[in-house]
Every structure is written in structure tokens, then in C-alpha cells.
Design a protein around this motif. Sequence first.
Motif, PDB file in Angstrom:
ATOM      1  N   ASN A 237       0.803  -1.199   0.040  1.00  0.00           N
ATOM      2  CA  ASN A 237       0.093  -0.122  -0.107  1.00  0.00           C
ATOM      3  C   ASN A 237       0.929   1.309   0.134  1.00  0.00           C
ATOM      4  O   ASN A 237       0.738   2.003  -0.727  1.00  0.00           O
ATOM      5  N   LEU A 238       1.957   1.286   0.772  1.00  0.00           N
ATOM      6  CA  LEU A 238       2.798   2.508   1.001  1.00  0.00           C
ATOM      7  C   LEU A 238       3.389   2.881  -0.408  1.00  0.00           C
ATOM      8  O   LEU A 238       3.541   3.814  -1.079  1.00  0.00           O
ATOM      9  N   TRP A 239       3.824   1.678  -1.034  1.00  0.00           N
ATOM     10  CA  TRP A 239       4.738   1.842  -2.444  1.00  0.00           C
ATOM     11  C   TRP A 239       3.620   2.119  -3.343  1.00  0.00           C
ATOM     12  O   TRP A 239       4.127   3.155  -4.094  1.00  0.00           O
ATOM     13  N   GLY A 240       2.480   1.585  -3.237  1.00  0.00           N
ATOM     14  CA  GLY A 240       1.665   2.072  -4.370  1.00  0.00           C
ATOM     15  C   GLY A 240       1.000   3.692  -4.497  1.00  0.00           C
ATOM     16  O   GLY A 240       0.971   4.111  -5.491  1.00  0.00           O
ATOM     17  N   TRP A 241       1.281   4.370  -3.178  1.00  0.00           N
ATOM     18  CA  TRP A 241       0.994   5.649  -2.938  1.00  0.00           C
ATOM     19  C   TRP A 241       2.322   6.454  -3.100  1.00  0.00           C
ATOM     20  O   TRP A 241       2.225   7.666  -2.995  1.00  0.00           O
TER      21      TRP A 241
END
Length: 456
Positions: A237-241
Motif C-alpha cells: 500500500n505504501l509503495w502504491g501511493w
Amino acid sequence: MNNLYIPRSGISLDRRGFLGLSALGLSAAALSACGGGPSTSGGKAAGKVEQIDFSGVKPAKEITFWTSNPGDSIKVSTELVNAFNASQTDIKVKLVTAGADYEEIAQKFQTAQTGGDLPDLINLSDVWWFRYKMNDQIIPLDSLFETLEFETDDFVDSLLGDYLYDDAHWAVPWARSTPLFYYNKDHWKKAGLPDHGPETWEEFDEWKAKLAAKGGAKFAFQFPALAGYAGWTLQNNLWGWGGGWSKEESFDISCNSKESVEALSFLKDWVYKDKVAGVAGVDQIQDFAAGVASTTVGSTGDLITAITSAKFDVGVAPLPAGPAETDKICPTGGSGVGIPKDISPERQLAAGTFLKFLTEPEQAIKFSEATGYVPVRKSADPAAILKKTPQAQVAIDQLPNTRSQDYARVFLPGGDLEMANHMASILTENKDVQAEMDSLKTALDKIYTDQVKPLI
């Protein structure tokens, strides 16, 4: 993890040069503070890796293999050990369940360093193996590869490469995994959703209301148990944002960045604003299989358990992307097998002989078929796996989209626990995301400052 960046030091090293630091006065004991583990002491000065010369060595007749049975693998591991013992008469392998999980086997291995009752092979998790290497407790395997004619080119490059430091390999991939998106096809159908996973988390955000209203489960989504899972799965999730626990390939902590806070706030809203998501207390796959939630995120190692436990058709999809990043947004995980240093060359050679057998294509397929872990060999024909478990194709196809894990989780001692605790405050206590991520950054920076920086 191709480079190690040490802030404010001016040193940037690739994994092959990482250990060549003796000229800088840097010790392996100091660097061991970067890895997880029950202790960050011990070890010798880092320098050129010496490979063991196995010429003239005869293998020991009996050896032990310690495992924590990842993915409920005791049955298939026993079958593989028995098959090896039946295939020849020179070496007998004894399988030992040395812990219920990676943490327990790590603690037992640490105790054995002084007690003298060391195994000959040990199951090493993605987080723990590096500490053993830093503390000079496992051997480089390359001379064994040459002596025993391992077909190293046949291993999946990224999986074998995870264990490469200073031109040496310190473990061999075995029970390797990635997180997967699991969904209840019955609930999907009731909600009128297409029979596939969402391409992005924003797409699932649009679907969750339909699942909550018509799917029939208590929750549209179940977050994994935070202890041990928060730091791992939420990397996606962090990488996706466009965020992360730390900036890629560095100790520059970025968990409180705008992007990271936006990613976590997006998820928090599911729990407290939309009231469609929960947090697993112990095992999200058990909750999912029981129908408590319409979907969750879990390891590929949970695949067989999910399918056999559920009384519905289990759907499996790759991890959704974010609004900022769509490539390399899935973390690697799982474990490999290494060989202790403080045992005789005869035992090490026998261990290497069994390790070669254990990871050959035929055995790799049997292990993957029984557990759901991804095959670690390129030439391993997945036909048998896919015939029995077609969902495994998702895990195989997702491998090219994986990224090595965040430094803050893998190398900062206690970093993963701090992540879990702060995520619990956000997802189970409704604490402010920015404040918690500021607090997490302070905690992670302190770990670096107190336990790493003074020693480099």
C-alpha cells in the motif's frame, strides 16, 4: 536491496561490496544491528569472504535439518527427507521441528551457538538470515555449489539473489512467498462484482460498499494480524501511493511522508469512516475461510490452507496497485535454508548434499504443490501444481512484479515491531495517522541512531 545507503556517511555500497568494510573500521558486530534477531552482538570484523575448501572432505553419515514448518509443511518435508534417505545410503537426514515459527527457531539457534547442539541445516526467514550472516554464524555456500555442481543458474534469479552479499551466497531459497489478494467468490457474485481481483486499491474502494451491503460477511475486508504482517503486507500500500517505511534502498525513514500518510489514511477510513473493514486478532486466513470477511491479504504459503479450509470457491489475485505506482509493488518474503559455521566440514558437506536434493526441480514442485509457496527453480514444471491448484498461477505470475523489502523493516532491530504497534494504534484505537507516523519515524530514527550509527 541492491544498494545500502548510510545517511550522512557518504558511503554507498552495492550488495557485493557491503561486507568489505574492514578498512573503515566497521565490524560485523556493528552491522548486525541492522538485522532483526534476539541479539545484535557478536561477530567478527568484516572483510573478504573465505570460501571453505571441501576437497578431500567426506560427508558425515548423519545430519539434522531444523525447520519451523512454514506453510504447515511438516508432512511434505518429512516425505522429502524420507525420499532422500531412501535414495542413497551414505547420509541420513533427521528432520527436527525446532520452533512453531521463525522467531522460535531463531531463538533456539541462538541458544545452540553456546550450547553446542547446532543443526546441520536451518530454515532461515527473509528477515533473520542476514543477522546470522553478520554474526558469522552461517557459511558462504558458493564452494559447496561448485563442489556439488548445483545448477545455480536454474534458481529464480531474484530469489537466489536475495542471499547474495560480498560475492557470496549465504542461503538457498526454499519456502519463498509473496502476499496475495484472497477473495470469496460467492460474496463477489452476490455483490454483482466481476470474477477477478481489483487492479487498484481505489477500484476496491468502489467495490467495498457493494460487498458490505450484499456480500454476506461481517467485513468486506479483513486486515491481517498486525504482529508480523503489518510491516510486510502494508509495504504494498505504501509503495502504491509512492511512499514507504523508508525511502527505497536507504535508512532515510519516510513513514511520515505525505504519500505514506495518505496511503494509511485511505485504509483507516475503511475501519472507522466506512465501517467495512476489521483487523484479524490471530489469523486472517482462518477468518477469511470461516466467512468472516469477503477478502483479505495473505501469504502464498497460506494458499493451500485457504482453499482446503474454506467451504466456498476461493479467488486469488495479485496485490492491487496504488494511484502512484503500478510496477514492483509486491514485496518478497518467505524463507531459505542455510548451513551453520561452527560444525565440521564433513557435516557441512553432507548438509550441502541434502540441500541440493531438497531444492532440485522435482522436490521444489512437490513442496510448492503441498504448501502454495512459489517454485524456486526456473525449470520446475508447474503443471502438477496448477492441475491441483490453478490459483497458484497468480503467485508465479506475480514474481516479476516483486520488490525487495524495505530497509526499515529488514535491517533495523525491532523496526517491524514498532510498525505493528503503531499500525495497531491507527487501525484498532483510531489514533491520528500523521501523529502515529511521526512517532514511528522518531522510534525508527532512534533505533538507527542508538544501535547502528554509533558503530559505523
